[in-house]
Motif scaffolding. Structure first.
Motif, PDB file in Angstrom:
ATOM      1  N   VAL A   7      47.375  42.175  40.783  1.00 14.23           N
ATOM      2  CA  VAL A   7      47.345  41.033  41.696  1.00 14.23           C
ATOM      3  C   VAL A   7      48.429  41.231  42.750  1.00 14.23           C
ATOM      4  O   VAL A   7      49.511  41.763  42.466  1.00 14.23           O
ATOM      5  CB  VAL A   7      47.531  39.681  40.971  1.00 14.23           C
ATOM      6  CG1 VAL A   7      46.386  39.409  40.023  1.00 14.23           C
ATOM      7  CG2 VAL A   7      48.851  39.618  40.238  1.00 14.23           C
ATOM      8  N   LEU A   8      48.116  40.815  43.950  1.00 16.00           N
ATOM      9  CA  LEU A   8      49.078  40.906  45.042  1.00 16.00           C
ATOM     10  C   LEU A   8      50.309  40.099  44.687  1.00 16.00           C
ATOM     11  O   LEU A   8      50.214  38.981  44.174  1.00 16.00           O
ATOM     12  CB  LEU A   8      48.439  40.388  46.331  1.00 16.00           C
ATOM     13  CG  LEU A   8      49.156  40.709  47.632  1.00 16.00           C
ATOM     14  CD1 LEU A   8      49.321  42.213  47.833  1.00 16.00           C
ATOM     15  CD2 LEU A   8      48.378  40.110  48.804  1.00 16.00           C
ATOM     16  N   ASP A   9      51.481  40.654  44.935  1.00 14.49           N
ATOM     17  CA  ASP A   9      52.741  39.991  44.610  1.00 14.49           C
ATOM     18  C   ASP A   9      53.083  38.971  45.701  1.00 14.49           C
ATOM     19  O   ASP A   9      53.922  39.225  46.568  1.00 14.49           O
ATOM     20  CB  ASP A   9      53.855  41.031  44.452  1.00 14.49           C
ATOM     21  CG  ASP A   9      55.154  40.427  43.946  1.00 14.49           C
ATOM     22  OD1 ASP A   9      55.155  39.241  43.558  1.00 14.49           O
ATOM     23  OD2 ASP A   9      56.175  41.141  43.949  1.00 14.49           O
ATOM     24  N   VAL A  10      52.380  37.853  45.672  1.00 14.34           N
ATOM     25  CA  VAL A  10      52.606  36.742  46.602  1.00 14.34           C
ATOM     26  C   VAL A  10      52.630  35.454  45.785  1.00 14.34           C
ATOM     27  O   VAL A  10      52.071  35.382  44.684  1.00 14.34           O
ATOM     28  CB  VAL A  10      51.510  36.662  47.699  1.00 14.34           C
ATOM     29  CG1 VAL A  10      51.545  37.900  48.591  1.00 14.34           C
ATOM     30  CG2 VAL A  10      50.135  36.488  47.095  1.00 14.34           C
ATOM     31  N   PRO A  11      53.287  34.416  46.311  1.00 16.88           N
ATOM     32  CA  PRO A  11      53.403  33.161  45.556  1.00 16.88           C
ATOM     33  C   PRO A  11      52.060  32.556  45.126  1.00 16.88           C
ATOM     34  O   PRO A  11      51.981  31.925  44.068  1.00 16.88           O
ATOM     35  CB  PRO A  11      54.126  32.227  46.525  1.00 16.88           C
ATOM     36  CG  PRO A  11      54.883  33.133  47.439  1.00 16.88           C
ATOM     37  CD  PRO A  11      54.028  34.371  47.574  1.00 16.88           C
ATOM     38  N   GLU A  12      51.026  32.767  45.891  1.00 15.94           N
ATOM     39  CA  GLU A  12      49.723  32.179  45.558  1.00 15.94           C
ATOM     40  C   GLU A  12      49.181  32.663  44.212  1.00 15.94           C
ATOM     41  O   GLU A  12      48.416  31.952  43.557  1.00 15.94           O
ATOM     42  CB  GLU A  12      48.697  32.492  46.660  1.00 15.94           C
ATOM     43  CG  GLU A  12      48.950  31.767  47.954  1.00 15.94           C
ATOM     44  CD  GLU A  12      50.003  32.440  48.856  1.00 15.94           C
ATOM     45  OE1 GLU A  12      50.287  31.876  49.917  1.00 15.94           O
ATOM     46  OE2 GLU A  12      50.539  33.501  48.494  1.00 15.94           O
ATOM     47  N   PHE A  13      49.570  33.874  43.796  1.00 12.46           N
ATOM     48  CA  PHE A  13      49.070  34.411  42.532  1.00 12.46           C
ATOM     49  C   PHE A  13      50.066  34.260  41.383  1.00 12.46           C
ATOM     50  O   PHE A  13      49.805  34.720  40.264  1.00 12.46           O
ATOM     51  CB  PHE A  13      48.654  35.871  42.698  1.00 12.46           C
ATOM     52  CG  PHE A  13      47.390  36.030  43.499  1.00 12.46           C
ATOM     53  CD1 PHE A  13      46.188  35.546  43.027  1.00 12.46           C
ATOM     54  CD2 PHE A  13      47.424  36.627  44.742  1.00 12.46           C
ATOM     55  CE1 PHE A  13      45.024  35.665  43.779  1.00 12.46           C
ATOM     56  CE2 PHE A  13      46.271  36.756  45.501  1.00 12.46           C
ATOM     57  CZ  PHE A  13      45.070  36.270  45.019  1.00 12.46           C
ATOM     58  N   GLU A  14      51.191  33.605  41.617  1.00 17.97           N
ATOM     59  CA  GLU A  14      52.178  33.372  40.561  1.00 17.97           C
ATOM     60  C   GLU A  14      51.566  32.636  39.360  1.00 17.97           C
ATOM     61  O   GLU A  14      51.885  32.967  38.215  1.00 17.97           O
ATOM     62  CB  GLU A  14      53.380  32.602  41.114  1.00 17.97           C
ATOM     63  CG  GLU A  14      54.432  32.274  40.077  1.00 17.97           C
ATOM     64  CD  GLU A  14      55.040  33.488  39.386  1.00 17.97           C
ATOM     65  OE1 GLU A  14      55.422  33.356  38.211  1.00 17.97           O
ATOM     66  OE2 GLU A  14      55.121  34.565  40.011  1.00 17.97           O
ATOM     67  N   PRO A  15      50.652  31.663  39.565  1.00 18.16           N
ATOM     68  CA  PRO A  15      50.044  31.014  38.397  1.00 18.16           C
ATOM     69  C   PRO A  15      49.267  31.985  37.503  1.00 18.16           C
ATOM     70  O   PRO A  15      49.241  31.823  36.279  1.00 18.16           O
ATOM     71  CB  PRO A  15      49.108  29.970  39.003  1.00 18.16           C
ATOM     72  CG  PRO A  15      49.689  29.674  40.343  1.00 18.16           C
ATOM     73  CD  PRO A  15      50.259  30.997  40.810  1.00 18.16           C
ATOM     74  N   VAL A  16      48.661  33.003  38.077  1.00 15.52           N
ATOM     75  CA  VAL A  16      47.961  34.011  37.277  1.00 15.52           C
ATOM     76  C   VAL A  16      48.969  34.792  36.449  1.00 15.52           C
ATOM     77  O   VAL A  16      48.748  35.074  35.268  1.00 15.52           O
ATOM     78  CB  VAL A  16      47.141  34.977  38.161  1.00 15.52           C
ATOM     79  CG1 VAL A  16      46.556  36.110  37.328  1.00 15.52           C
ATOM     80  CG2 VAL A  16      46.049  34.235  38.881  1.00 15.52           C
ATOM     81  N   VAL A  17      50.092  35.131  37.056  1.00 10.09           N
ATOM     82  CA  VAL A  17      51.132  35.886  36.350  1.00 10.09           C
ATOM     83  C   VAL A  17      51.662  35.072  35.174  1.00 10.09           C
ATOM     84  O   VAL A  17      51.779  35.592  34.053  1.00 10.09           O
ATOM     85  CB  VAL A  17      52.270  36.293  37.314  1.00 10.09           C
ATOM     86  CG1 VAL A  17      53.397  36.971  36.564  1.00 10.09           C
ATOM     87  CG2 VAL A  17      51.733  37.193  38.422  1.00 10.09           C
ATOM     88  N   ARG A  18      51.952  33.800  35.389  1.00 13.00           N
ATOM     89  CA  ARG A  18      52.444  32.941  34.300  1.00 13.00           C
ATOM     90  C   ARG A  18      51.423  32.846  33.174  1.00 13.00           C
ATOM     91  O   ARG A  18      51.767  32.935  31.992  1.00 13.00           O
ATOM     92  CB  ARG A  18      52.781  31.544  34.817  1.00 13.00           C
ATOM     93  CG  ARG A  18      54.077  31.465  35.602  1.00 13.00           C
ATOM     94  CD  ARG A  18      54.531  30.028  35.805  1.00 13.00           C
ATOM     95  NE  ARG A  18      53.466  29.149  36.274  1.00 13.00           N
ATOM     96  CZ  ARG A  18      53.193  28.879  37.545  1.00 13.00           C
ATOM     97  NH1 ARG A  18      53.925  29.424  38.490  1.00 13.00           N
ATOM     98  NH2 ARG A  18      52.214  28.053  37.867  1.00 13.00           N
ATOM     99  N   THR A  19      50.158  32.668  33.529  1.00 15.75           N
ATOM    100  CA  THR A  19      49.103  32.552  32.520  1.00 15.75           C
ATOM    101  C   THR A  19      48.937  33.868  31.769  1.00 15.75           C
ATOM    102  O   THR A  19      48.727  33.870  30.551  1.00 15.75           O
ATOM    103  CB  THR A  19      47.778  32.121  33.178  1.00 15.75           C
ATOM    104  OG1 THR A  19      47.997  30.846  33.799  1.00 15.75           O
ATOM    105  CG2 THR A  19      46.663  32.013  32.173  1.00 15.75           C
ATOM    106  N   ALA A  20      49.041  34.981  32.468  1.00 16.04           N
ATOM    107  CA  ALA A  20      48.948  36.294  31.824  1.00 16.04           C
ATOM    108  C   ALA A  20      50.088  36.486  30.824  1.00 16.04           C
ATOM    109  O   ALA A  20      49.868  36.995  29.715  1.00 16.04           O
ATOM    110  CB  ALA A  20      48.952  37.396  32.873  1.00 16.04           C
ATOM    111  N   LEU A  21      51.286  36.095  31.205  1.00 18.60           N
ATOM    112  CA  LEU A  21      52.419  36.198  30.280  1.00 18.60           C
ATOM    113  C   LEU A  21      52.183  35.350  29.036  1.00 18.60           C
ATOM    114  O   LEU A  21      52.448  35.786  27.917  1.00 18.60           O
ATOM    115  CB  LEU A  21      53.719  35.785  30.984  1.00 18.60           C
ATOM    116  CG  LEU A  21      54.261  36.779  32.007  1.00 18.60           C
ATOM    117  CD1 LEU A  21      55.373  36.143  32.829  1.00 18.60           C
ATOM    118  CD2 LEU A  21      54.744  38.049  31.323  1.00 18.60           C
TER     119      LEU A  21
END
Length: 85
Positions: A7-21
């Motif tokens: 995923v592109l490292d931009v704030p818009e995709f931060e929720p995906v990163v949190r959910t993945a963690l």
């Protein structure tokens, strides 16, 4: 074998990163992208857990993936190891 989503490292995709963690995935920087990786054979991410709008949710996989899409709906992304695994 692993399943990886980029995923592109931009704030818009931060929720995906949190959910993945939360789903047990690891996160590694890969240039302008974040690589979300799991050693599990399958992973399921739910849009409700991210709070993302549908347009961003549907753009989540534009960075690419290592694995295969089992299901990609407005509510769930279910990924698994590639066909050759």
């Amino acid at each position: 074998m692993t399943v990886s989503v980029y995923v592109l490292d931009v704030p818009e995709f931060e929720p995906v990163v949190r959910t993945a963690l939360t789903a047990g995935m690891d996160v590694h920087r890969a240039g302008d992208y974040l690589e979300l990786t799991t050693q599990d054979r399958e992973v399921v991410l739910r849009r409700e857990e991210t709070g993302m709008r549908p347009a961003l949710w549907h753009a989540m996989l534009t960075g690419g993936l290592d694995g295969r899409i089992v299901a990609f709906t407005p509510d769930v992304v279910h990924l698994a190891e590639g066909a050759g695994a």
